[in-house]
Design an enzyme around this catalytic site. Structure first.
Site, mmCIF file in Angstrom:
data_model
loop_
_atom_site.group_PDB
_atom_site.id
_atom_site.type_symbol
_atom_site.label_atom_id
_atom_site.label_comp_id
_atom_site.label_asym_id
_atom_site.label_seq_id
_atom_site.Cartn_x
_atom_site.Cartn_y
_atom_site.Cartn_z
ATOM 1 N N GLU A 57 9.927 16.218 15.433
ATOM 2 C CA GLU A 57 10.329 15.951 14.047
ATOM 3 C C GLU A 57 9.607 16.959 13.153
ATOM 4 O OE1 GLU A 57 8.820 12.376 12.078
ATOM 5 O OE2 GLU A 57 10.845 11.983 11.366
ATOM 6 N N CYS A 68 13.558 10.284 7.367
ATOM 7 C CA CYS A 68 13.366 9.824 8.743
ATOM 8 C C CYS A 68 14.644 9.999 9.541
ATOM 9 C CB CYS A 68 12.917 8.377 8.757
ATOM 10 S SG CYS A 68 13.995 7.325 7.779
ATOM 11 N N LYS A 126 0.881 -1.179 0.000
ATOM 12 C CA LYS A 126 0.000 0.000 0.000
ATOM 13 C C LYS A 126 0.914 1.224 0.000
ATOM 14 C CE LYS A 126 -1.949 3.065 1.885
ATOM 15 N NZ LYS A 126 -1.772 4.459 1.451
ATOM 16 N N GLU A 149 9.066 1.211 11.345
ATOM 17 C CA GLU A 149 10.151 2.149 11.040
ATOM 18 C C GLU A 149 9.527 3.534 11.118
ATOM 19 O OE1 GLU A 149 13.204 1.312 10.527
ATOM 20 O OE2 GLU A 149 13.296 -0.662 9.603
HETATM 21 P P1 NAD Z 1 2.083 8.422 7.665
HETATM 22 O O1 NAD Z 1 2.203 7.617 8.884
HETATM 23 O O2 NAD Z 1 1.057 9.492 7.617
HETATM 24 O O3 NAD Z 1 1.806 7.508 6.382
HETATM 25 C C1 NAD Z 1 2.593 6.382 6.082
HETATM 26 C C2 NAD Z 1 1.742 5.364 5.365
HETATM 27 O O4 NAD Z 1 0.717 4.924 6.257
HETATM 28 C C3 NAD Z 1 1.024 5.875 4.110
HETATM 29 O O5 NAD Z 1 1.004 4.856 3.140
HETATM 30 C C4 NAD Z 1 -0.376 6.136 4.619
HETATM 31 O O6 NAD Z 1 -1.337 6.051 3.608
HETATM 32 C C5 NAD Z 1 -0.554 5.029 5.626
HETATM 33 N N1 NAD Z 1 -1.562 5.289 6.645
HETATM 34 C C6 NAD Z 1 -1.992 6.495 7.122
HETATM 35 N N2 NAD Z 1 -2.961 6.313 8.039
HETATM 36 C C7 NAD Z 1 -3.153 4.973 8.146
HETATM 37 C C8 NAD Z 1 -4.012 4.164 8.950
HETATM 38 N N3 NAD Z 1 -4.885 4.688 9.801
HETATM 39 N N4 NAD Z 1 -3.907 2.826 8.818
HETATM 40 C C9 NAD Z 1 -3.032 2.276 7.953
HETATM 41 N N5 NAD Z 1 -2.208 2.990 7.169
HETATM 42 C C10 NAD Z 1 -2.270 4.330 7.271
HETATM 43 O O7 NAD Z 1 3.519 8.994 7.425
HETATM 44 P P2 NAD Z 1 3.989 10.018 6.329
HETATM 45 O O8 NAD Z 1 3.607 11.398 6.747
HETATM 46 O O9 NAD Z 1 3.582 9.549 4.991
HETATM 47 O O10 NAD Z 1 5.577 9.828 6.428
HETATM 48 C C11 NAD Z 1 6.356 10.581 7.249
HETATM 49 C C12 NAD Z 1 6.759 9.818 8.482
HETATM 50 O O11 NAD Z 1 7.393 8.594 8.113
HETATM 51 C C13 NAD Z 1 7.801 10.566 9.287
HETATM 52 O O12 NAD Z 1 7.518 10.477 10.645
HETATM 53 C C14 NAD Z 1 9.090 9.835 8.968
HETATM 54 O O13 NAD Z 1 10.076 9.961 9.930
HETATM 55 C C15 NAD Z 1 8.615 8.448 8.824
HETATM 56 N N6 NAD Z 1 9.563 7.653 8.040
HETATM 57 C C16 NAD Z 1 10.304 6.710 8.691
HETATM 58 C C17 NAD Z 1 11.242 5.965 7.994
HETATM 59 C C18 NAD Z 1 12.063 4.916 8.691
HETATM 60 O O14 NAD Z 1 12.620 4.073 8.013
HETATM 61 N N7 NAD Z 1 12.180 4.909 10.004
HETATM 62 C C19 NAD Z 1 11.419 6.179 6.634
HETATM 63 C C20 NAD Z 1 10.660 7.147 6.007
HETATM 64 C C21 NAD Z 1 9.720 7.869 6.731
#
Ligand code: NAD
Length: 489
Positions: free
Chosen positions: A391, A292, A183, A258
């Site tokens: 962050e 991240c 997804k 992650e």
């Molecule tokens: P997000 O959590 O909003 O979204 C991530 C994914 O989760 C998307 O595909 C989104 O559609 C899905 N999602 C959102 N709500 C959901 C729900 N209720 N149930 C299931 N899936 C859902 O994050 P974002 O804003 O897209 O990304 C930024 C965040 O990701 C930052 O905090 C960043 O640090 C983190 N990040 C971490 C890593 C790592 O490897 N540690 C890498 C990249 C990004």
């Protein structure tokens, strides 16, 4: 006209090796962050699509007599190597898609495409090299361990590094013989779709990879809660990570989280500053700070504090900002919402009277609708200040002075996060001491790899998550250990 920029129909889902319309019949707009225009539309996948994707994945496994499950480990590896070669052949086109979709400068997007190929190469090569152990057990027995696939694995990924995150998570899961449901994020999912096409061309059996774009709270939530999945790999925010873990708990499935970070780089007074400077700045502005493991905190020992701030500021003032395809240093952030969040933090900087050491110049020629924010270096930040704790996910770095090793380590460890840390010092003893004391999943000494290192296990402690991806370690996470004890005497 903009639609022609995308050379395939992006409004479909990929299930059981076929492209088809999503069940809702609805689509979502995908913005081009560089100018705010509608780049294309993507499928609004829902529960019904997720059900179909999970069923297709299940049908591809050995337990259902599926073609994917029938392959040996070496054969699986060969398919991944073919996918890797195709990704490399199409690296320029993948980079263009990622740049348009995410807004990152073309050379950064190209590095992501090459990293995707490298993940597939690494995991393709490793597929037949994951061995179990024999165990000295009671007399008359032979006991051993096997690594088996979990079954159907769910992969929920964010928008900031789609290709890299797909490579590390789907690549490792496939290598171990799992069947994947991916997804991608609703803000950026074109390379996930292109990846599915490449997988098909490379001969990945139908059902081994399924892609369902859609909203997080619809398709994402349906996937996380699906009783037919056996493992979840989630990369994203801490808040959504908590929801994913709760959903996984209901079905008692393992989960890799992650999550975010507030990663520090510590610069000691004896550091080679010439070597450190490019890493200090790049790790803050790469992908417009939406990494991240961005080094959003730079901790500097007092004797070199002024010099480091001055030299970082010079670099900030020389940064070139522009649309992704202009391939400069910094592109836009992903969305108008993200721009507002980052600008909100810059307001906080102003209202709390913090010192802006430098801001990159914003050219007057930037496309009006683009989501640009000025890369900003903030000096003399109190480690407890919001700017040093939360962050931001934008090109904003806080520089914090410290006195001595113990204080440096205490400040470095003083946030809820623990993803990556870096330290710069020529003192060999201190390199080990500090590396051991830092609370982080990865520590870099005299270098810094924001997001880098295909071979290096990666993941967080504290609110940055748990479980490890990347490197060989990921293969253990994407498999279940079975112990067999045979009584033969
Ligand atoms: P997000 O959590 O909003 O979204 C991530 C994914 O989760 C998307 O595909 C989104 O559609 C899905 N999602 C959102 N709500 C959901 C729900 N209720 N149930 C299931 N899936 C859902 O994050 P974002 O804003 O897209 O990304 C930024 C965040 O990701 C930052 O905090 C960043 O640090 C983190 N990040 C971490 C890593 C790592 O490897 N540690 C890498 C990249 C990004």
């Amino acid at each position: 006209m903009a639609m022609k920029q995308i050379p395939f129909d992006s409004t479909q889902v990929f299930i059981a090796g076929r492209w088809r319309g999503c069940d809702s019949g609805h689509s979502l707009p995908l913005a081009n962050p560089s100018d705010g225009s509608e780049l294309t539309r993507i499928a609004r996948g829902t529960r019904a699509d997720v059900d179909a994707a999970v069923a297709a994945a299940r049908a591809s496994l050995a337990e259902a007599g599926g073609a994917w499950g029938a392959l040996s480990a070496a054969e699986r590896g060969r398919v991944l190597l073919k996918m890797s070669a195709r990704v490399l052949e199409q690296a320029d086109e993948l980079a263009r898609l990622e740049a348009l979709d995410v807004g990152k400068p073309l050379k950064q997007a190209r590095a992501d495409a090459v990293a995707l190929a490298r993940y597939l190469e690494f995991y393709g090569g490793a597929a037949d090299k994951v061995h179990g152990q024999t165990i000295p057990f009671a007399n008359g027995y032979t006991a051993l361990t096997l690594r088996e696939p979990h079954g159907v694995t769910a992969h929920i990924v964010p928008w900031n590094y789609p290709m890299q995150i797909i490579g590390r998570s789907v690549g490792a899961a496939l290598a171990m013989g799992n069947a994947c449901v991916l997804k991608p994020a609703e803000e950026a999912c074109l390379t996930a779709l292109a990846f599915a096409r490449i997988a098909g061309e490379a001969g990945l059996p139908a059902g081994a990879l399924n892609v369902v774009p859609g909203l997080g709270e619809e398709a994402g939530a349906a996937l996380a809660a699906h009783p037919g999945i056996n493992h979840i790999s989630f990369t994203g925010s801490v808040a959504v990570g908590a929801l994913i873990q709760a959903a996984a708990a209901k079905n008692a499935v393992p989960v890799t989280l992650e999550l975010g970070g507030k990663s520090p780089q510590l610069v000691f007074a004896d550091a080679d500053l010439d070597a450190a400077l490019p890493f200090l700045v790049n790790a803050g502005i790469q992908n417009a700070g939406q990494t991240c493991s961005a080094a959003s905190r730079i901790l500097v020992e007092r004797p070199v504090f002024d010099e480091v701030v001055r030299r970082m500021a010079e670099r900030y003032r020389a940064l070139r900002i522009g649309p992704a395809l202009d391939d400069l240093d910094v592109g836009p952030v992903i969305s108008d919402r993200q721009r507002e969040i980052v600008m909100g933090y810059l307001e906080v900087v102003k209202s709390s009277g913090l010192k802006v050491a430098a801001q990159a110049p914003m050219p007057s020629t930037l496309p009006r609708g683009g989501y640009y924010v000025p890369p900003t270096l903030v000096a003399d930040v109190n480690p407890a200040h919001r700017i040093a704790q939360e962050e931001i996910f934008g090109p904003v770095q806080a520089v914090i002075p410290f006195d001595g090793e113990a204080e440096g380590v205490a400040i470095a460890n003083g946030t809820p996060y623990g993803l990556v840390a870096g330290l710069w010092t020529r003192d060999g003893g201190r390199q080990w001491r500090v590396a051991r004391r830092l609370q982080a999943g990865q520590v870099f000494v005299n270098n810094y790899g924001a997001g880098g290192g295909i071979e290096l296990p990666f993941g967080g402690v504290k609110h940055s998550g748990h479980g490890r991806e990347k490197g060989f370690e990921a293969l253990y996470g994407f498999s279940a250990l079975k112990t067999i004890a045979i009584k033969h005497d």
